[in-house]
Design an enzyme around this catalytic site. Structure first.
Site, mmCIF file in Angstrom:
data_model
loop_
_atom_site.group_PDB
_atom_site.id
_atom_site.type_symbol
_atom_site.label_atom_id
_atom_site.label_comp_id
_atom_site.label_asym_id
_atom_site.label_seq_id
_atom_site.Cartn_x
_atom_site.Cartn_y
_atom_site.Cartn_z
ATOM 1 N N LYS A 1 0.814 -1.213 0.000
ATOM 2 C CA LYS A 1 0.000 0.000 0.000
ATOM 3 C C LYS A 1 0.858 1.278 0.000
ATOM 4 O O LYS A 1 2.064 1.229 0.261
ATOM 5 C CB LYS A 1 -0.934 -0.034 1.212
ATOM 6 C CG LYS A 1 -1.964 -1.174 1.151
ATOM 7 C CD LYS A 1 -3.007 -1.031 2.257
ATOM 8 C CE LYS A 1 -4.026 -2.145 2.202
ATOM 9 N NZ LYS A 1 -5.136 -1.927 3.154
ATOM 10 N N TYR B 1 -12.427 -2.471 -4.195
ATOM 11 C CA TYR B 1 -12.955 -2.655 -2.838
ATOM 12 C C TYR B 1 -14.486 -2.620 -2.810
ATOM 13 O O TYR B 1 -15.063 -2.291 -1.765
ATOM 14 C CB TYR B 1 -12.398 -1.565 -1.914
ATOM 15 C CG TYR B 1 -10.999 -1.823 -1.391
ATOM 16 C CD1 TYR B 1 -10.713 -2.929 -0.592
ATOM 17 C CD2 TYR B 1 -9.958 -0.946 -1.664
ATOM 18 C CE1 TYR B 1 -9.442 -3.156 -0.085
ATOM 19 C CE2 TYR B 1 -8.671 -1.165 -1.163
ATOM 20 C CZ TYR B 1 -8.432 -2.284 -0.370
ATOM 21 O OH TYR B 1 -7.159 -2.494 0.139
ATOM 22 N N PHE C 1 -15.922 3.073 6.363
ATOM 23 C CA PHE C 1 -14.543 3.445 6.025
ATOM 24 C C PHE C 1 -14.276 3.435 4.512
ATOM 25 O O PHE C 1 -13.141 3.710 4.097
ATOM 26 C CB PHE C 1 -13.541 2.527 6.743
ATOM 27 C CG PHE C 1 -13.727 1.041 6.468
ATOM 28 C CD1 PHE C 1 -13.184 0.444 5.352
ATOM 29 C CD2 PHE C 1 -14.442 0.252 7.360
ATOM 30 C CE1 PHE C 1 -13.341 -0.914 5.105
ATOM 31 C CE2 PHE C 1 -14.611 -1.118 7.116
ATOM 32 C CZ PHE C 1 -14.062 -1.689 5.983
ATOM 33 N N ARG D 1 -1.994 -14.459 4.524
ATOM 34 C CA ARG D 1 -2.719 -13.754 5.586
ATOM 35 C C ARG D 1 -1.990 -13.891 6.929
ATOM 36 O O ARG D 1 -1.958 -12.952 7.727
ATOM 37 C CB ARG D 1 -4.160 -14.253 5.666
ATOM 38 C CG ARG D 1 -4.950 -13.851 4.417
ATOM 39 C CD ARG D 1 -6.410 -14.204 4.513
ATOM 40 N NE ARG D 1 -7.106 -13.406 5.512
ATOM 41 C CZ ARG D 1 -7.501 -12.155 5.333
ATOM 42 N NH1 ARG D 1 -7.246 -11.520 4.197
ATOM 43 N NH2 ARG D 1 -8.148 -11.516 6.282
ATOM 44 N N ASN E 1 -2.145 0.225 6.679
ATOM 45 C CA ASN E 1 -1.685 -1.064 7.216
ATOM 46 C C ASN E 1 -0.754 -1.818 6.263
ATOM 47 O O ASN E 1 -0.607 -3.028 6.346
ATOM 48 C CB ASN E 1 -2.867 -1.914 7.692
ATOM 49 C CG ASN E 1 -3.790 -2.350 6.575
ATOM 50 O OD1 ASN E 1 -3.676 -1.876 5.450
ATOM 51 N ND2 ASN E 1 -4.707 -3.257 6.878
ATOM 52 N N HIS F 1 -2.182 -5.556 1.615
ATOM 53 C CA HIS F 1 -3.500 -6.180 1.456
ATOM 54 C C HIS F 1 -3.286 -7.607 0.993
ATOM 55 O O HIS F 1 -2.319 -7.894 0.284
ATOM 56 C CB HIS F 1 -4.330 -5.428 0.403
ATOM 57 C CG HIS F 1 -5.520 -6.205 -0.055
ATOM 58 N ND1 HIS F 1 -6.704 -6.230 0.644
ATOM 59 C CD2 HIS F 1 -5.704 -7.042 -1.120
ATOM 60 C CE1 HIS F 1 -7.562 -7.025 0.023
ATOM 61 N NE2 HIS F 1 -6.975 -7.524 -1.044
HETATM 62 P P1 CMP Z 1 -7.473 -4.554 3.510
HETATM 63 O O1 CMP Z 1 -6.947 -5.918 3.802
HETATM 64 O O2 CMP Z 1 -6.890 -3.825 2.363
HETATM 65 O O3 CMP Z 1 -9.067 -4.634 3.314
HETATM 66 C C1 CMP Z 1 -9.896 -3.509 3.506
HETATM 67 C C2 CMP Z 1 -9.193 -2.400 4.228
HETATM 68 O O4 CMP Z 1 -10.031 -1.455 4.850
HETATM 69 C C3 CMP Z 1 -8.373 -2.978 5.361
HETATM 70 O O5 CMP Z 1 -7.267 -3.667 4.838
HETATM 71 C C4 CMP Z 1 -8.042 -1.735 6.166
HETATM 72 O O6 CMP Z 1 -6.862 -1.089 5.735
HETATM 73 C C5 CMP Z 1 -9.229 -0.802 5.858
HETATM 74 N N1 CMP Z 1 -10.056 -0.499 7.012
HETATM 75 C C6 CMP Z 1 -10.272 0.722 7.515
HETATM 76 N N2 CMP Z 1 -11.095 0.680 8.554
HETATM 77 C C7 CMP Z 1 -11.436 -0.621 8.731
HETATM 78 C C8 CMP Z 1 -12.267 -1.307 9.663
HETATM 79 N N3 CMP Z 1 -12.931 -0.672 10.627
HETATM 80 N N4 CMP Z 1 -12.362 -2.650 9.569
HETATM 81 C C9 CMP Z 1 -11.698 -3.315 8.568
HETATM 82 N N5 CMP Z 1 -10.900 -2.706 7.650
HETATM 83 C C10 CMP Z 1 -10.764 -1.376 7.740
#
Ligand code: CMP
Length: 138
Positions: free
Chosen positions: A9, A49, A57, A85, A112, A115
């Site tokens: 990311k 997404y 979010f 994962r 984070n 992904h």
């Molecule tokens: P990712 O694995 O890319 O999938 C969806 C993304 O939404 C997740 O990682 C997080 O970076 C983001 N995100 C932001 N807020 C939330 C939340 N409350 N719960 C889950 N994912 C979140």
């Protein structure tokens, strides 16, 4: 051989962590079979997404994913989806186990760092969303 899809990311690309993250992937026995560095547009991030479009979010997440370049990856090994994962760690780095990528590199729940696909059907969708068959070579 099972394939999974990953994104490095914008927060990780911006901090020059591409090499460190790829090193962890390869050292765990994954074979990288496709890779490209791109700047996503908002419609592309929203399409990727789409399963989260009703979540509170969604707007912040999709806008964030367009703030800088990302690295898109396909890699394979036996049980690749689950293994990736585990190597990433929990979505929220505050909950991630020691030694995981998110524990070591992620900033917060949004930034984070990585992904990963969560199941075979999402892996198939996510791989085909960004890569054509001719771009993937084992
Ligand atoms: P990712 O694995 O890319 O999938 C969806 C993304 O939404 C997740 O990682 C997080 O970076 C983001 N995100 C932001 N807020 C939330 C939340 N409350 N719960 C889950 N994912 C979140």
């Amino acid at each position: 051989m099972e394939k999974t899809f990953a994104i490095i990311k914008p927060d990780a690309v911006e901090r020059n962590l591409i090499g460190k993250i790829l090193e962890r992937i390869e050292s765990k026995g994954f074979r990288i079979v496709a890779m490209k560095r791109v700047l996503l547009t908002l419609p592309v991030a929203q399409g990727f997404y789409h399963v989260h479009k009703e979540r509170p979010f969604f707007k912040d997440l999709t806008e964030y994913m367009c703030t800088g370049p990302v690295v898109l990856l396909v890699f394979e090994k036996d049980g690749a989806i689950k293994a990736w994962r585990e190597l990433m760690g929990a979505t929220n780095p505050a909950d991630a186990d020691a030694g995981t990528i998110r524990k070591d590199f992620a900033i917060d729940l949004e930034k984070n760092s990585v992904h990963g696909s969560d199941a075979p059907d999402t892996a198939a969708f996510e791989i085909s969303y960004f890569f054509s068959q001719t771009e993937i070579s084992s």
